[in-house]
Design a protein around this motif. Structure first.
Motif, PDB file in Angstrom:
ATOM      1  N   TRP A   2       0.841  -1.187   0.000  1.00 30.51           N
ATOM      2  CA  TRP A   2       0.000   0.000   0.000  1.00 30.51           C
ATOM      3  C   TRP A   2       0.881   1.243   0.000  1.00 30.51           C
ATOM      4  O   TRP A   2       1.979   1.241   0.568  1.00 30.51           O
ATOM      5  CB  TRP A   2      -0.895   0.030   1.243  1.00 30.51           C
ATOM      6  N   PRO A  11      -4.427   5.570   1.854  1.00 32.49           N
ATOM      7  CA  PRO A  11      -3.752   4.381   1.335  1.00 32.49           C
ATOM      8  C   PRO A  11      -4.460   3.829   0.096  1.00 32.49           C
ATOM      9  O   PRO A  11      -5.693   3.744   0.050  1.00 32.49           O
ATOM     10  CB  PRO A  11      -3.821   3.391   2.500  1.00 32.49           C
ATOM     11  N   PRO A  13      -4.047   0.467  -2.831  1.00 31.16           N
ATOM     12  CA  PRO A  13      -3.354  -0.804  -3.043  1.00 31.16           C
ATOM     13  C   PRO A  13      -2.545  -0.780  -4.329  1.00 31.16           C
ATOM     14  O   PRO A  13      -2.963  -0.211  -5.336  1.00 31.16           O
ATOM     15  CB  PRO A  13      -4.500  -1.810  -3.134  1.00 31.16           C
ATOM     16  N   ALA A  18      -3.493  -6.810  -2.369  1.00 31.47           N
ATOM     17  CA  ALA A  18      -3.755  -5.751  -1.397  1.00 31.47           C
ATOM     18  C   ALA A  18      -5.200  -5.271  -1.493  1.00 31.47           C
ATOM     19  O   ALA A  18      -5.857  -5.018  -0.472  1.00 31.47           O
ATOM     20  CB  ALA A  18      -2.785  -4.594  -1.615  1.00 31.47           C
TER      21      ALA A  18
END
Length: 416
Positions: A2, A11, A13, A18
């Motif tokens: 991230w 954040p 991915p 993720a």
């Protein structure tokens, strides 16, 4: 992995693992931050996740999601800038920076053309990590044509109508940009295919020798007009001149601001979806905006037509460029010189062909064992392999432009 996105400071991915780990909670937060999901709704489940193979950069997924309340897009397409398993694909990660900016721009009211609805887009410039989540186009359903394959227009009905639709969409966006109807900070370097190969006169001559041998050994793979000894030998004179004049071509393409506008760099039929209005008019939306930015419209024309049938170039280039000019005027971009536009298309295509396509004979020989004099582009070994089919068709188009429009004459006019 991230990272913090530059746009949302939240954040994001870097890969599918993720994203799945973040699950509905991440999607809910991301969509709300982006403004595509109201605070009163949320993603409750990811019901399907399928990796999509293809493209030249980043990993891709299709997602199907469920919401607490109906309304938002449930069939989604996810594009990552990164591909940690393939350094060559990961090298192109910076192409997503303008694509994310454009996706954000496209959410503004009154955007002039049809593009996929953006649910979320963010990018971290420092690492080149980005993610784009849009609606998934339902090809072959709901009145939308099946997706068309690049460099296989022989399977497409109404080829001219499809290119008219593409030119109309590209011109409408370009005109809105020239008219100031959309404001953006997209800019910077012109889009590029990749790291430019080192070219000099000796390398050009070697590639032309291989092209001549290829044309002789495999006459079924190139049209007769680009296989003649006089044409091929003439390239040994013309292409070193073009290489020496490349800076002049760049200056000419940049010297006419009325022809520079925000454009899709690769608006080929495979990067679009098509439908017909109630009156039967063919319309299109445009996908895959990597490399989007201000550019000479000649670059957009080459991107749209590079994979077309050669007959489309021979029979309809002036007509399509005139249609572009008409739509450009209708959409407020002002008048443009269509003859100059065509000249710029020919010059830009010539530089692209010299730089990127003269190694096609070597690629085809390497990729297709058992080539013979009888092999044609309709043989499965050519037709069914995208990298071979597309490169061969684009080379054919450039060679045909050089032969039909006279590369030597183009260079003479450039040098006077």
């Amino acid at each position: 992995m991230w990272v913090l996105g530059d746009g949302t400071s939240a954040p994001i991915p870097a890969d599918a693992a993720a994203l799945i780990d973040g699950g509905p909670r991440f999607l809910t937060d991301a969509f709300r931050r982006f403004g595509s999901l109201p605070p009163t709704n949320e993603v409750t489940a990811i019901t399907e996740c399928v990796e999509v193979v293809g493209g030249s950069t980043g990993r891709k997924l299709t997602l199907t999601v469920a919401y607490r309340r109906p309304g938002p897009q449930t069939e989604l397409f996810v594009k990552f800038s990164r591909d940690p398993t393939d350094p060559a694909r990961d090298h192109g990660r910076t192409q997503m920076a303008p694509e994310v900016a454009f996706a954000t721009l496209s959410t503004r009211p009154g955007f002039p053309i049809t593009v996929p609805t953006t649910m979320f887009a963010d990018y971290q410039r420092e690492s080149g990590t980005g993610i784009l989540v849009t609606e998934r186009i339902t090809f072959g359903r709901n009145g939308i044509e099946p997706q068309h394959v690049k460099c296989a227009d022989y399977d497409m009905d109404d080829q001219l109508g499809h290119y008219r639709a593409l030119f109309t969409a590209v011109a409408r966006l370009a005109a809105a940009d020239r008219a100031g109807a959309i404001t953006h900070d997209l800019g910077g370097d012109a889009p590029a295919v990749g790291d430019r190969p080192n070219l000099d006169a000796d390398r050009l001559h070697r590639r032309l020798d291989r092209l001549t041998e290829f044309a002789s050994d495999h006459p079924g793979l190139l049209p007769a007009n680009v296989r003649t000894a006089s044409f091929l030998s003439g390239l040994h004179d013309h292409l070193p001149r073009l290489l020496a004049a490349e800076a002049r071509v760049s200056r000419e393409l940049g010297a006419h601001p009325e022809l520079v506008a925000l454009c899709h760099w690769n608006a080929n039929v495979d990067n679009a979806w098509f439908w017909r209005d109630a009156d039967g008019t063919l319309r299109c939306g445009l996908l895959d905006w990597g490399g989007v930015g201000p550019m000479n419209v000649a670059m957009a024309v080459w991107g749209a037509m590079s994979g077309a049938e050669t007959a489309m170039w021979d029979d309809h280039l002036p007509e399509l460029c005139a249609a572009f000019g008409d739509e450009f005027v209708r959409s407020g971009g002002g008048s443009l010189d269509v003859d100059r536009m065509i000249r710029h298309v020919l010059l830009y295509a010539s530089v692209m062909g010299m730089t990127w396509l003269l190694d096609v004979p070597a690629h085809v020989r390497s990729a297709v064992p058992g080539l013979s004099a009888a092999t044609t582009r309709m043989d499965a070994a050519i037709r069914d392999v995208e990298s071979v089919r597309c490169r061969l068709q684009m080379l054919t188009n450039v060679l045909n432009l050089w032969e039909t429009h006279g590369l030597g004459q183009m260079l003479d006019s450039l040098e006077t």
